[in-house]
Structure formats: structure tokens, C-alpha cells
Design a protein around this motif. Structure first.
Motif, mmCIF file in Angstrom:
data_model
loop_
_atom_site.group_PDB
_atom_site.id
_atom_site.type_symbol
_atom_site.label_atom_id
_atom_site.label_comp_id
_atom_site.label_asym_id
_atom_site.label_seq_id
_atom_site.Cartn_x
_atom_site.Cartn_y
_atom_site.Cartn_z
ATOM 1 N N HIS A 161 0.806 -1.223 0.000
ATOM 2 C CA HIS A 161 0.000 0.000 0.000
ATOM 3 C C HIS A 161 0.839 1.273 0.000
ATOM 4 C CE1 HIS A 161 -3.584 -2.419 0.221
ATOM 5 N NE2 HIS A 161 -2.901 -3.177 1.059
ATOM 6 N N CYS A 171 -7.610 1.000 -4.950
ATOM 7 C CA CYS A 171 -7.130 -0.207 -4.262
ATOM 8 C C CYS A 171 -8.204 -0.672 -3.275
ATOM 9 C CB CYS A 171 -5.842 0.140 -3.521
ATOM 10 S SG CYS A 171 -5.143 -1.196 -2.545
ATOM 11 N N CYS A 173 -7.924 -1.012 -0.266
ATOM 12 C CA CYS A 173 -7.793 -0.286 1.001
ATOM 13 C C CYS A 173 -8.519 1.050 0.963
ATOM 14 C CB CYS A 173 -6.322 -0.075 1.338
ATOM 15 S SG CYS A 173 -5.525 1.175 0.323
ATOM 16 N N CYS A 178 -2.100 2.315 -5.160
ATOM 17 C CA CYS A 178 -1.184 1.539 -4.313
ATOM 18 C C CYS A 178 -0.318 0.605 -5.161
ATOM 19 C CB CYS A 178 -1.966 0.700 -3.311
ATOM 20 S SG CYS A 178 -2.807 1.685 -2.081
HETATM 21 ZN ZN LIG Z 1 -3.980 0.082 -0.941
#
Ligand SMILES: [Zn+2]
Length: 296
Positions: A161, A171, A173, A178
């Protein structure tokens, strides 16, 4: 390291739970595996884990390598994503110590794999190392003096990340651009599929390259460049002795070669002493790392 010890080890992954007895020389015996049945949730996974562990005798401690973020002091799962629902918060150490009456230690699977390599594999000569594993995402671990660097909450090393392309794709996340969005195996396969729908995995991709497909080789070269961006950042931050690269694709000499070439091209002269190597223990790294938790 203490002598003549046998540790019962398990590696809890999204698909399989692997188990084996490991001695202090890193010899793996009585390898067994069962389905994790992760979709049935954390409590069910713990049932399966206890089931496979209970088939063993003749050990003095248990070491667990597991998916998810782990508080290795308490032996608890800090966070697990939806691949194993309701696994977050599971008190693995307490539950297994109660069931088996031996000391239990628990570590995250990426850290365990790096420890396995540091004690018994490609990293056994190195005093410090970084390990990156390229698969669905990109896993990372930092080891100094064969100890995992944990950070404040025990979760350091999320190399996947690092933001490499701030304007890039989304991503898992929640951030954009990332490293793992571009450098994971998934990323390469996604690009290959867009080019040719038959290129559905690494095996097909390398088959096409060996058959002389220049367009597919071009994709691999572009991917190797993406992989190098992350490695170059890490080399300049940590000045590591050794970087171990793991994951199925990296076993292809061409992939490794391209990555090393792209990385060295972007690395400052004074940092060039870093050694890049393939991880050597394959899917046994986690089990061996789980054993090392007790053997060190
Ligand atoms: Zn990420």
C-alpha cells in the motif's frame, strides 16, 4: 537455539490449513492439510484448526502462521478481511493453549514466511532482510537481526500500500494507486487478460512468452518495471543487505531477471550492494517460520 525440540506448526491460509511437525533443524515431517472453509467464518476455521492439530502427537509447543493482522504478543487476530468473516478478534493463543496444554505462539503469515526464510531458507546468512511476496496483493515483512520489525500496532510492512501512482486505479484499502494495484500477480494477469482472454494465469502468460509472443513479453516487462518502483523505494529507505522475492511468478527466471534489471537501473550507486534473491522455501516457509517462533 535449544536442541531436540519438535514443534507442531500450522499455516492457516484462505484455502487450506497446512500442518506439520518441525524440528530445530527445520526438518518438516508428517505434513497434512485440510480445507480452511474460510467462508464459514472464524469460529469454524478454529474448529478445523483444532481438528487437524489434534491428529498429532509428540510435540512440546505449537506455532501458528495465519492470514490476517496478528497481535503476536497476545496471539490474537487484530483484523482479518472478508475472506475469513468473523475471524477478527479471535484469541488463537488462548484457545489453543486451553485445548492442547502446551505453549502457543502466533504470527501473521507474511512475517512467518520471512522468519522461515531467515532461519531455514534463502535468508539464513543475512543479518537483515526485506521480503516481498507477489500474489493477489503484495505482502511485505522487515526483519532486523532475525526479528520482525512490528511498528506501533504490530502491523508494519504493508509494502503493498505504498502509493506509487497517486492518480492510479482504486485499491481495496480505499486509496488510489497503491503498489499492489500495479505490481501484484493479479495486476499482470488482469493486463494479460485484457490483451488476450486466454491468458488467465502466470502459467499461460509464460507459455505465450516462450512461444515468442512479443506483446505478452512487453506486458511482463511493464509489470517488472512496476515491481521495481516499490523495490527502489525500499532499498533507498532501508539500505537492506538482502531482499527476498516470493510468489509463483518469481520462480520464472525471466521474471526475476527483468525485475532485478529494472531495480538496479533505478537504484543509486551507493545502494547497489543489496542482494536480490528468490525466496527458497515455497509454501513451507510459513510452517518453518511458525516453528522458529519457539526455536529462537
Ligand atoms: Zn492500498
Amino acid at each position: 537455539m535449544k536442541q531436540d525440540r519438535t514443534i507442531l506448526c500450522a499455516d492457516v491460509g484462505g484455502t487450506k490449513i497446512k500442518a506439520a511437525l518441525v524440528n530445530e533443524k527445520g526438518q518438516v515431517e508428517d505434513f497434512r492439510e485440510i480445507s480452511t472453509e474460510a467462508h464459514l467464518g472464524g469460529p469454524h476455521v478454529m474448529l478445523n484448526l483444532r481438528k487437524i492439530l489434534s491428529t498429532y502427537k509428540g510435540y512440546e509447543a505449537i506455532g501458528i502462521s495465519t492470514a490476517g493482522q496478528v497481535d503476536s504478543e497476545k496471539g490474537e487476530i487484530l483484523y482479518a478481511n472478508e475472506n475469513i468473516p468473523r475471524y477478527t478478534g479471535t484469541k488463537v493463543k488462548v484457545m489453543l493453549e486451553e485445548a492442547f496444554q502446551v505453549p502457543v505462539k502466533v504470527e501473521n503469515d507474511v512475517n512467518a514466511a520471512a522468519l522461515g526464510e531467515a532461519y531455514f531458507g534463502a535468508g539464513s546468512e543475512a543479518k537483515d532482510l526485506l521480503m516481498l511476496t507477489y500474489g493477489t496483493g503484495v505482502g511485505g515483512a522487515l526483519l532486523f537481526g532475525k526479528e520482525v520489525y512490528k511498528g506501533r500496532d504490530g502491523i508494519a510492512g504493508e509494502f503493498g500500500h505504498m502509493v506509487i501512482h497517486p492518480e492510479g486505479a482504486l485499491c481495496n484499502c480505499g486509496q488510489k494507486g497503491c503498489y499492489e494495484v500495479f505490481a501484484s500477480t493479479t495486476a499482470l494477469v488482469r493486463n494479460a487478460k485484457a490483451l488476450d482472454e486466454h491468458l488467465t494465469d502466470g502459467k499461460e502468460i509464460f507459455k505465450a512468452i516462450h512461444e515468442g509472443r512479443e506483446d505478452v513479453r512487453g506486458l511482463l516487462e511493464a509489470w517488472a518495471k512496476e515491481v521495481s518502483y516499490g523495490l527502489v523505494n525500499l532499498i533507498h529507505i532501508f539500505n537492506p543487505s538482502l531482499i527476498l522475492l516470493g510468489g509463483g511468478l518469481l520462480e520464472q527466471p525471466l521474471a526475476f531477471e527483468l525485475i532485478e534489471k529494472e531495480t538496479r537501473k533505478r537504484t543509486m550507486e551507493s545502494f547497489q550492494k543489496v542482494v536480490l534473491k528468490n525466496a527458497s522455501l515455497g509454501n513451507q516457509a510459513g510452517l518453518l517460520g511458525a516453528a522458529s517462533l519457539h526455536l529462537k
